[in-house]
Design an enzyme around this catalytic site. Sequence first.
Site, mmCIF file in Angstrom:
data_model
loop_
_atom_site.group_PDB
_atom_site.id
_atom_site.type_symbol
_atom_site.label_atom_id
_atom_site.label_comp_id
_atom_site.label_asym_id
_atom_site.label_seq_id
_atom_site.Cartn_x
_atom_site.Cartn_y
_atom_site.Cartn_z
ATOM 1 N N GLY A 31 0.789 -1.210 0.000
ATOM 2 C CA GLY A 31 0.000 0.000 0.000
ATOM 3 C C GLY A 31 0.828 1.271 0.000
ATOM 4 O O GLY A 31 0.320 2.346 -0.338
ATOM 5 N N LYS A 69 9.701 2.638 0.767
ATOM 6 C CA LYS A 69 8.523 2.602 1.636
ATOM 7 C C LYS A 69 8.131 4.035 1.979
ATOM 8 O O LYS A 69 8.940 4.795 2.515
ATOM 9 C CB LYS A 69 8.813 1.823 2.912
ATOM 10 N N GLY A 105 -0.568 6.119 1.279
ATOM 11 C CA GLY A 105 0.674 5.644 0.674
ATOM 12 C C GLY A 105 1.919 6.260 1.259
ATOM 13 O O GLY A 105 3.025 6.013 0.770
ATOM 14 N N ARG A 127 14.740 0.428 1.166
ATOM 15 C CA ARG A 127 15.049 -0.832 1.826
ATOM 16 C C ARG A 127 15.260 -1.916 0.780
ATOM 17 O O ARG A 127 14.913 -1.742 -0.391
ATOM 18 C CB ARG A 127 13.937 -1.213 2.802
ATOM 19 N N ARG A 178 5.841 -13.028 0.723
ATOM 20 C CA ARG A 178 5.412 -13.401 2.072
ATOM 21 C C ARG A 178 4.296 -14.436 1.997
ATOM 22 O O ARG A 178 3.753 -14.700 0.915
ATOM 23 C CB ARG A 178 4.949 -12.159 2.817
ATOM 24 N N ASP A 215 0.777 -11.623 6.326
ATOM 25 C CA ASP A 215 1.385 -10.724 5.345
ATOM 26 C C ASP A 215 2.671 -10.102 5.863
ATOM 27 O O ASP A 215 3.339 -9.369 5.129
ATOM 28 C CB ASP A 215 0.400 -9.627 4.933
ATOM 29 N N ASP A 267 8.817 -6.119 7.740
ATOM 30 C CA ASP A 267 7.796 -5.103 7.995
ATOM 31 C C ASP A 267 7.732 -4.708 9.471
ATOM 32 O O ASP A 267 7.004 -5.307 10.263
ATOM 33 C CB ASP A 267 6.419 -5.580 7.517
#
Length: 671
Positions: free
Chosen positions: A183, A205, A218, A269, A276, A379, A389
């Site tokens: 997202g 990100k 976002g 990153r 996943r 996820d 994450d």
Amino acid sequence: MLHDSLYKSIKALLLSVTSYMLLRTLLQRPLSSASRLAKMTAHFSSNTPSSSSNAPSVAGVSLQDLPKSNTFTSNLPPDPEFRTPSDSHNAPRQDLGPRMAKGALYTYVRPEETLDPELLGISPAAMRDIGIQAGEEDTPEFKALVAGNKIYWDPSTEKGIYPWAQCYGGYQFGSWAGQLGDGRAISLFESTNPSMKTRYEIQLKGAGRTPYSRFADGKAVLRSSIREFIVSEALNALHIPSTRALSLTLAPKSKVRRERIEPGAIVARFAQSWLRIGTFDILRARGDRKNTRKLAKYVAENVYSGWTTFPSILPGSASATSSSTINPTRNVPPEKTEGEAPGEENRFARLYREIARRNAITVAYWQAYAFTNGVLNTDNTSLLGLSLDFGPFAFLDNFDPSYTPNHDDHALRYSYRNQPSIIWWNLLRLGESLGELIGAGSRVDEDQFVKEGVTKAFAPELIQRAETIIERVGEEYKAVFLAEYTRLMRQRFGLTSENAKDFDELFSEALDTMEALELDFNHFFRRLSSVKVKDLENDEGRKSVVGRFFHAEGVTGLGNNEKGAKEKIAKWLERWRARVHEDWGNDDEGDGKREVKMKKVNPKFIPRSWVLDELIQRVEHGGEREVIGQVMQMALNPFQDVWETGDRKQEERWCGDVPRGNRQMMCSCSS
């Protein structure tokens, strides 16, 4: 696809490795010869950081010369509404979504422009591992790339690599959440280190909305971006498998609404794969047999190093002390099916086992170093066994197994204690997604099965085989976890040999003591490293060193007093001293070697929540910049005694006692 109800018989397989107390019962059987387990688990030590401060210097190359690829988008199905980069690039951005993207594993989408970006920091270790030359971070090209203002695709020629966002689903807090996806993460390209030949997927990100943003913007706030930037590199330096962070960029014109209006930021990153368990979840939920098989093939051949790298079937029951479990044979031909009915294993079963084994090793590291992820949804669980994450994560301060850093986790589902069983719960969901391929056995490549699926006549056999294999993988997961956790804890306690009594008399007793006396987990091990065994010869000597383990305010914990606390720790130190003598002898030389070895695995610095909170305040509200590099320098070299950041007093403060009001901090998922 196999239906949920078919797995009721194995849902009880949630492992009893949810706390150190239950580990005792799992290890009651006698261990084998003194050095065998250490030898069997030696290959696990390959989970070393991708680089270190002592790594040989590699010149690296410029961004322009860095080899780039797009293996992911070349092999997996795109969003059918925007099949090509041009389709996406020429469309008004609002047409891209958010929306449902069926039949897709990604959508081509470019980052949003960032106005007046400021590069706040880089990780020198990340630069080295990707293969980027030192000093490249000062170039306009680098700064534009990590801010989302440059892509390697030319609209005039339609040549190059166009960015993309992945599509996946997930179970969040145990419930199906539907389509999720990247997202606010956008992958730019895959890079290959020219020297090491390791391929990484480079991703931003906080770079703007994608079709998977749902109702969000976002964006990422500076607060959470600082936390992810530091912890990604810290975990890698602690040898914990993890995704990585290259840079942190402030987006000063981006004002992001969360609980308040906050400044935006972007983290560049990277990882060998961002796939996943949730990627398989979404395909299973949509009944997409074709792409489930295609994705499994891609994972085996492009994320891992091919089908032959997966473990051969175990010759017997999985055991934490069995060499065949800990270091199984490999190199099985892809087309070969191993074993006997009803549990024959084909190549998809071997893939599933490898994913489970990788995650078992990673969660063992989390438990051994008291890292708590905070949001272990499917996820957020990597197919490569990486820590992934980072939201409301934390390292434990006081040893409290029920601690969760997530203030929304009222049921403590993702507490430190529950991490091993939650990862297995997630792996069960993966088993359900792969169940049809696993259960097909030797018929997995038959034309009728591939094209039409499971016949009514074949279904009972397939279901029985899948359930048998998944249950067996659960036992293997448990065994690998226990073996790796045991190895890591033995190292942290400074022991080199095995002893059947260690778990009860040393490991568990130490953890019980830490919990009862509210001792700091990682401080305990670092301070134990420096204890001179000669100072533990008598009760008076043992009690004289006990004070180093207490907080600055003295003994804490309900019902505790200084006398009782000292006696409890002193009693444990007596047993530890005896074991150290067994492994290192009773002279100063051996004890000195033991201290050096312990300090190589017991960090002096970890990025605790209170340190990160201070860092955020100083950067966001104080306008400081140099402090980011100081924290990163310490995070990249956690086992050192000094760092020469220019502020020795600050170094010691960050490594010292956690201020009482800042222990066991919690934070939200909003970032």
